[in-house]
Design a protein around this motif. Structure first.
Motif, short mmCIF file in Angstrom:
data_model
loop_
_atom_site.label_atom_id
_atom_site.label_comp_id
_atom_site.label_asym_id
_atom_site.label_seq_id
_atom_site.Cartn_x
_atom_site.Cartn_y
_atom_site.Cartn_z
N UNK A 69 0.85 -1.20 0.00
CA UNK A 69 0.00 0.00 0.00
C UNK A 69 0.89 1.25 0.00
N UNK A 70 1.46 1.59 -1.14
CA UNK A 70 2.42 2.70 -1.18
C UNK A 70 1.81 4.06 -0.88
N UNK A 71 0.49 4.16 -0.93
CA UNK A 71 -0.14 5.47 -0.68
C UNK A 71 -0.49 5.68 0.79
N UNK A 72 -0.05 4.79 1.66
CA UNK A 72 -0.28 4.96 3.10
C UNK A 72 0.50 6.17 3.61
N UNK A 73 -0.13 6.94 4.50
CA UNK A 73 0.54 8.05 5.17
C UNK A 73 0.69 7.68 6.64
N UNK A 74 1.90 7.85 7.16
CA UNK A 74 2.19 7.48 8.54
C UNK A 74 2.44 8.71 9.40
N UNK A 75 1.76 8.76 10.54
CA UNK A 75 1.93 9.87 11.47
C UNK A 75 2.57 9.37 12.76
N UNK A 91 10.78 7.95 7.78
CA UNK A 91 9.60 7.06 7.75
C UNK A 91 8.27 7.79 7.75
N UNK A 92 8.16 8.87 8.53
CA UNK A 92 6.84 9.46 8.79
C UNK A 92 6.53 10.62 7.84
#
Ligand SMILES: *Cc1c(COP(=O)(O)O)cnc(C)c1O
Length: 218
Positions: A69-75, A91-92
């Motif tokens: 899922x390359x379109x995931x955004x991580x906070x 990473x974030x």
């Protein structure tokens, strides 16, 4: 994914009551302590914004998941040690826990080195609790100024209000401090109080247990 639909509907309802667009509120699904198997159903249901509180746990879990899922955004929503700033910047996509000058310096250097600008929130210790992370209310203007000087894109303020007291006054106070400092985004509201937070202007709600069930104790 029933829980996800339920949370999204409640966010949208609170936004409507407040005369806001439902799309103006980002749901950050807090997946800390939960394994990939628990996260997959949310990904399959279309959720793409997730939050973690530890850099190493997030790396181990999300580097593989992001291949699918390359379109995931991580906070990042947890306290960050300065020596992890480079890993965090790599990473974030957003950091909610900028709370002290030493971290501002470390993040500024890490972003410059990586050539990557990661939007940040300044975390405010809104209840003036001794044990809690976040900068003191009185220190917000100075920390914001040094963050800007260090090149951090500060987009707003974040808080975790005191446990077991009505959160609304703390959310309202955070909104006022943000407005006083010309900041537009508010990261506030968790499983028990995200609707109140949306009524009071939250742009990012951080919801964990209401989506995943209770966390396993370590
Ligand atoms: C764990 C955590 C959350 C999510 O809390 P829930 O009560 O499980 O929704 C939100 N924000 C921060 C900073 C957290 O550490």
């Amino acid at each position: 994914m029933d829980q996800l639909e339920d949370i999204r509907a409640r966010i949208a309802q609170s936004a409507r009551i407040a005369g806001r667009q439902p799309g103006a509120v980002e749901l950050v699904a807090i997946s800390k302590t939960h394994a990939a198997e628990a996260i997959e159903p949310l990904l399959a249901a279309g959720q793409r914004v997730f939050g973690e509180n530890r850099v190493q746990e997030a790396q181990e879990k999300w580097l593989p998941l992001r291949e699918a899922y390359p379109d995931v955004k991580l906070h990042l929503v947890g306290q960050l040690q300065s020596n992890k700033a480079e890993d965090a910047v790599a990473l974030f996509d957003c950091i909610h826990s900028v709370d002290r000058p030493s971290l501002v310096t470390a993040l500024g250097k890490a972003m410059e080195k990586a050539g990557r600008q990661v939007p940040c929130f300044i975390q405010v210790n809104i209840g003036a609790e001794e044990q809690k992370g976040g900068c003191a209310i009185a220190e917000v203007p100075a920390l914001l100024a040094s963050a800007r000087e260090a090149g951090l894109p500060v987009i707003g303020l974040m808080c975790v209000p005191p446990f077991d007291i009505e959160a609304a006054p703390f959310f309202a106070l955070l909104a006022k401090i943000a407005a006083d400092n010309g900041l537009e985004q508010l990261s506030m509201g968790m499983s028990d109080d995200f609707e109140t937070a949306v009524l009071l202007g939250a742009t990012h709600v951080r919801v964990g247990s209401a989506l995943f069930g209770s966390r396993q104790k370590k």
